[in-house]
Write a protein that holds these residues in place. Structure first.
Motif, PDB file in Angstrom:
ATOM      1  N   MET B  31     -45.937 109.615 -62.888  1.00 39.62           N
ATOM      2  CA  MET B  31     -44.891 107.797 -63.146  1.00 39.62           C
ATOM      3  C   MET B  31     -43.969 108.883 -63.734  1.00 39.62           C
ATOM      4  O   MET B  31     -43.857 109.710 -64.885  1.00 39.62           O
ATOM      5  N   THR B  32     -42.855 108.917 -63.127  1.00 32.11           N
ATOM      6  CA  THR B  32     -41.384 109.861 -63.750  1.00 32.11           C
ATOM      7  C   THR B  32     -40.639 108.544 -64.382  1.00 32.11           C
ATOM      8  O   THR B  32     -39.703 107.237 -63.458  1.00 32.11           O
ATOM      9  N   PHE B  33     -40.362 108.636 -65.808  1.00 30.66           N
ATOM     10  CA  PHE B  33     -39.194 107.486 -66.757  1.00 30.66           C
ATOM     11  C   PHE B  33     -37.993 108.135 -66.785  1.00 30.66           C
ATOM     12  O   PHE B  33     -38.395 108.934 -66.865  1.00 30.66           O
ATOM     13  N   MET B  34     -36.935 107.582 -66.580  1.00 28.22           N
ATOM     14  CA  MET B  34     -35.863 108.600 -66.914  1.00 28.22           C
ATOM     15  C   MET B  34     -34.955 107.523 -67.921  1.00 28.22           C
ATOM     16  O   MET B  34     -34.574 106.182 -68.068  1.00 28.22           O
ATOM     17  N   ARG B  58     -44.077 111.205 -67.393  1.00 25.27           N
ATOM     18  CA  ARG B  58     -43.493 112.095 -67.803  1.00 25.27           C
ATOM     19  C   ARG B  58     -41.771 111.226 -67.843  1.00 25.27           C
ATOM     20  O   ARG B  58     -40.979 110.718 -67.277  1.00 25.27           O
ATOM     21  N   LEU B  59     -41.740 111.377 -68.326  1.00 27.04           N
ATOM     22  CA  LEU B  59     -39.927 111.151 -69.460  1.00 27.04           C
ATOM     23  C   LEU B  59     -39.058 112.410 -68.900  1.00 27.04           C
ATOM     24  O   LEU B  59     -39.566 113.734 -69.357  1.00 27.04           O
ATOM     25  N   ILE B  60     -38.105 112.170 -68.083  1.00 27.93           N
ATOM     26  CA  ILE B  60     -36.820 112.793 -68.162  1.00 27.93           C
ATOM     27  C   ILE B  60     -35.354 112.494 -68.586  1.00 27.93           C
ATOM     28  O   ILE B  60     -35.180 111.173 -68.766  1.00 27.93           O
ATOM     29  N   LEU B 322     -28.061 117.471 -66.711  1.00 27.66           N
ATOM     30  CA  LEU B 322     -28.155 115.779 -66.863  1.00 27.66           C
ATOM     31  C   LEU B 322     -28.404 115.150 -65.766  1.00 27.66           C
ATOM     32  O   LEU B 322     -28.278 113.619 -65.799  1.00 27.66           O
ATOM     33  N   LYS B 323     -28.655 115.679 -64.818  1.00 27.87           N
ATOM     34  CA  LYS B 323     -29.245 114.768 -63.672  1.00 27.87           C
ATOM     35  C   LYS B 323     -30.481 114.413 -64.160  1.00 27.87           C
ATOM     36  O   LYS B 323     -31.592 113.650 -62.766  1.00 27.87           O
ATOM     37  N   GLY B 324     -31.111 115.255 -65.234  1.00 23.90           N
ATOM     38  CA  GLY B 324     -33.364 115.043 -65.073  1.00 23.90           C
ATOM     39  C   GLY B 324     -33.384 116.223 -63.689  1.00 23.90           C
ATOM     40  O   GLY B 324     -34.744 115.927 -63.674  1.00 23.90           O
ATOM     41  N   LYS B 325     -32.844 117.007 -63.360  1.00 25.23           N
ATOM     42  CA  LYS B 325     -33.649 117.821 -61.976  1.00 25.23           C
ATOM     43  C   LYS B 325     -34.506 119.048 -62.551  1.00 25.23           C
ATOM     44  O   LYS B 325     -35.359 119.483 -62.048  1.00 25.23           O
ATOM     45  N   VAL B 326     -33.655 119.294 -64.098  1.00 21.01           N
ATOM     46  CA  VAL B 326     -34.495 120.621 -64.584  1.00 21.01           C
ATOM     47  C   VAL B 326     -34.629 120.381 -66.551  1.00 21.01           C
ATOM     48  O   VAL B 326     -33.225 119.302 -66.527  1.00 21.01           O
TER      49      VAL B 326
END
Lengths: 336, 363
Positions: B31-34, B58-60, B322-326
């Motif tokens: 699960m990906t949480f921002m 996963r925390l982004i 900033l977009k959490g992509k990398v």
């Protein structure tokens, strides 16, 4: 970035300070890299070892809860000598006064210097006074240099931390930095926080009774406990692991740090020392500290957990683990 | 009860960790949480929260550091203003080190510009009142948390009849970019840890379109470690139950409607505008500009100045970060060319920037 500019961060005691020393000041003047440097130089003359150090004081404001620039200038230099295991003996004082400074305030500061010197058992034996035009200095800058003797058998050095050693601090962290910040910014929420400014040579004399088991002493001033331990870790080639729960911290200091987004591990101290002690003597050293008036809140805050290229890590109060780096730039408050 | 220790309790945190592990163990897809807010990013690094969570969670980090999303052009304008004679730039500390196209306010200060760090915009108003011969420009950067205080400073300047106080605004609002990121298929966000203090102003209801129309679970979460862990558990439970609601973990501060008085001050002094987010681009309606009746306080309109030509920094992945992509560790400049002492991108500068947090705590 314009490499020619000296920035405020070059005076923070953190990474930029190290870079300026390593890239410019030390190669030009002496040649021993900063990673091999201690709080004072130890020089030998006719079989007698002398510790020698100098420090300049530019604190703003010059009066703050728990001290003033004068007591700070004496205690700071006494402490740099004491951190080499030296017995401080003599001191010089250089005063740079700004035109228009109050003579009455200067008298108060000089009296504080005398009192601090008497208490630490050092004699102020020489000095110099200059006055510069208004605006060319900020009221008062002070430089002090100090000389002390290192007795035979005393071998304190930042390179001597060994795996298994315990890290001990003699009390609460961050008091000085927060007291000065609060005085400068008029933070009303911090009224009861005082600087810990004090001479540590008496406490060091007690600790020296543990002899060879006392490996490293250093006072975590600018850059705080984090930067100082990182320096020691690099110098000794070890990993130091801290336990956040064990760090002594006044609730007021923690409160101000929480509100301003500061990390107390990076806040300056002026009456604290970090002692790195062999494991079998750690409890005895801790007990000695706690018996001393400047060590009643002493605590074992971590240990040397392995060999490395100089790592510091923190077991957080909630059970996580994170790395600890040197202070980078100035420590700035958060903005939202 | 001192409202700090209770929320940093080790046993409570470890209890949450164990329950979360029990809920997700054996799941094939993580699960990906921002976390949107920079203060969350910092807390997560500072307390080593990731090391307590199972691999299935996963925390982004998102774009919620106001300094980080402020584009170069804004910094360039602030620098141009700082070079004007008789001008003081007053700012919160972080902005001083942010690199513009060719220099930073910190370098300009070393060259003689009058740049002062303040802790409140009202300090800047007081500075203007004490120095009528100077023009004092406050750098208004921040989200809904900061904007009301800056609106208040403009009202205070008006009340005191000051003609020498100005604000250079780059204010942004949070919900719209959250909706844009939620719709990004590359990210596939399974839930949001919604900001704590922003939500105190705008209210938890502000996230209802996200949860109810876009189907993204939202939990308004406090900044202490027990808050974050509980917020994560609430998100995990929503995902497992196939729900998407707005839940409020931070009830001790945040209400459904938010702070009506702050909202009123914002509506009085500011109007919504399109604004550029570093790395994301222009997002319609996601900025706040000074409303017409207060235009004389707007530094951009009131003090014309020539701004240098914009240059972006090559190789900097701030935008993608900033977009959490990398993650910062994927950026070739991270900890090599780009360090807190010599930052290339704003994410390395701000005390709440993802790269600064990763550099300080994560290596």
């Amino acid at each position: 970035m314009d490499k020619d500019l000296i920035l405020l961060g070059h005076g923070s005691g953190g990474k930029l300070s190290h870079q300026l020393l390593d890239e410019l000041i030390i190669p030009t003047l002496s040649g021993v890299p900063v990673a091999g440097q201690n709080d004072a130089a130890v020089v030998e003359h006719n079989g007698q070892r002398l510790a020698f150090t100098t420090d300049s004081y530019v604190v703003d404001p010059i009066f703050f809860p728990g001290g003033n620039i004068g007591s700070l200038a004496v205690n700071g230099t006494v402490n740099d000598l004491a951190m080499m295991g030296a017995r401080p003996l003599f001191m010089s004082v250089g005063l740079i006064l700004e035109e228009g400074m109050s003579r009455r305030e200067l008298a108060i500061i000089l009296a504080a210097m005398r009192e601090a010197a008497d208490r630490a058992g050092v004699a102020i034996v020489t000095g110099d006074t200059k006055v510069v035009p208004r605006g060319k200095a900020d009221r008062l800058f002070i430089n002090t240099s100090g000389v002390g003797v290192v007795e035979n058998g005393v071998e304190i050095n930042g390179c001597k931390a060994q795996v298994g050693d315990r890290v001990i601090i003699n009390g609460t962290i961050g008091d000085h930095g927060i007291a000065v910040l609060a005085a400068r910014e008029g933070l009303e929420l911090a009224t009861d926080i005082e600087s810990d400014c004090a001479a540590l040579n008496g406490l060091v004399t007690e600790l020296l009774q543990d002899g060879e088991a006392l490996h490293v002493l250093r006072d975590p001033t600018r850059g705080g406990v984090a930067t100082t331990l990182k320096e020691i870790a690099i110098q000794s080639g070890v990993t130091i692991t801290l336990r956040e729960e064990a760090l002594p911290l006044k609730s007021g200091v923690r409160g101000v740090c929480s509100i301003l987004g500061l990390d107390p591990l990076y806040v300056a101290n002026e009456g604290k020392l970090l002692a790195i002690v062999a494991p079998d003597r750690a409890d005895a050293a801790l007990a000695r500290m706690r018996r001393h008036p400047l060590g009643s809140d002493a605590a074992i805050i971590g240990e040397v957990t392995g060999a490395s290229d100089g790592r510091v890590q923190l077991e957080t109060s909630v059970g996580g683990v994170r790395g600890v780096e040197m202070l980078a730039g100035e420590q700035l408050p958060r903005i939202c | 009860m001192n409202y700090l220790d209770e929320f940093r309790d080790r046993q409570v945190v470890l209890g949450f960790a164990e329950r979360i592990r029990g809920l997700v163990t054996g799941r094939s897809t993580p699960m990906t949480f921002m976390e949107i807010c920079g203060t969350h990013t910092m807390a997560i690094y500072q307390y080593g929260i990731r090391s307590l969570l199972p691999a299935e969670v996963r925390l982004i980090s998102g774009p919620g550091c106001p300094v980080c999303v402020t584009p170069n052009g804004y910094v360039d304008r602030a620098i141009a203003l700082a070079r004007l004679p008789g001008t003081v730039i007053a700012t919160f500390g972080d902005m001083v080190r942010v690199p513009g196209s060719s220099t930073s306010l910190m370098e300009e200060r070393a060259r003689g510009a009058d740049i002062r760090i303040v802790y409140s915009p009202l300090d800047a108003v007081a500075l203007a009142a004490r120095n009528p011969q100077l023009q004092v420009i406050f750098l208004g950067v921040g989200f809904e948390t900061t904007a009301p205080a800056i609106a208040g400073s403009i009202l205070a300047a008006e009340q005191r009849g000051l003609a020498n106080y100005f604000v250079l605004t780059a204010h942004k609002t949070i919900p719209v970019p959250m909706q844009i990121l939620a719709a990004d298929p590359e990210l596939s966000i399974d839930g949001y840890l919604c900001p704590a203090h922003v939500s105190a102003i705008i209210g938890a209801n502000a996230y209802r379109p996200l949860a109810e129309e876009q189907g993204v679970p939202c939990v308004v979460t406090g900044f202490e470690p027990t808050d974050v862990m509980q917020g994560v558990e609430m998100l995990v439970r929503q995902v497992l139950a196939g729900e998407s609601r707005v839940e409020n973990q931070y009830r001790r501060v945040v209400t459904a409607e938010g702070n009506a008085r702050a909202q009123a001050v914002l509506a009085q002094v500011f109007t919504p505008c399109d604004v550029e987010w570093r790395g994301i681009g222009v997002i319609p309606g996601s900025g706040l500009r000074i409303a017409e009746p207060y235009a004389r306080y707007d530094a951009e309109r009131a003090i014309p100045v020539a701004v240098e030509e914009l240059q972006e920094h090559r190789g900097c992945l701030c935008g993608e970060i900033l977009k959490g992509k990398v993650s910062p560790f994927d950026c070739p400049l991270f900890a090599t060319t780009c360090t807190p002492e010599a930052p290339v991108g704003a994410c390395m500068v701000s005390s709440e920037g993802t790269c600064a947090a990763a550099y300080k705590y994560g290596r």
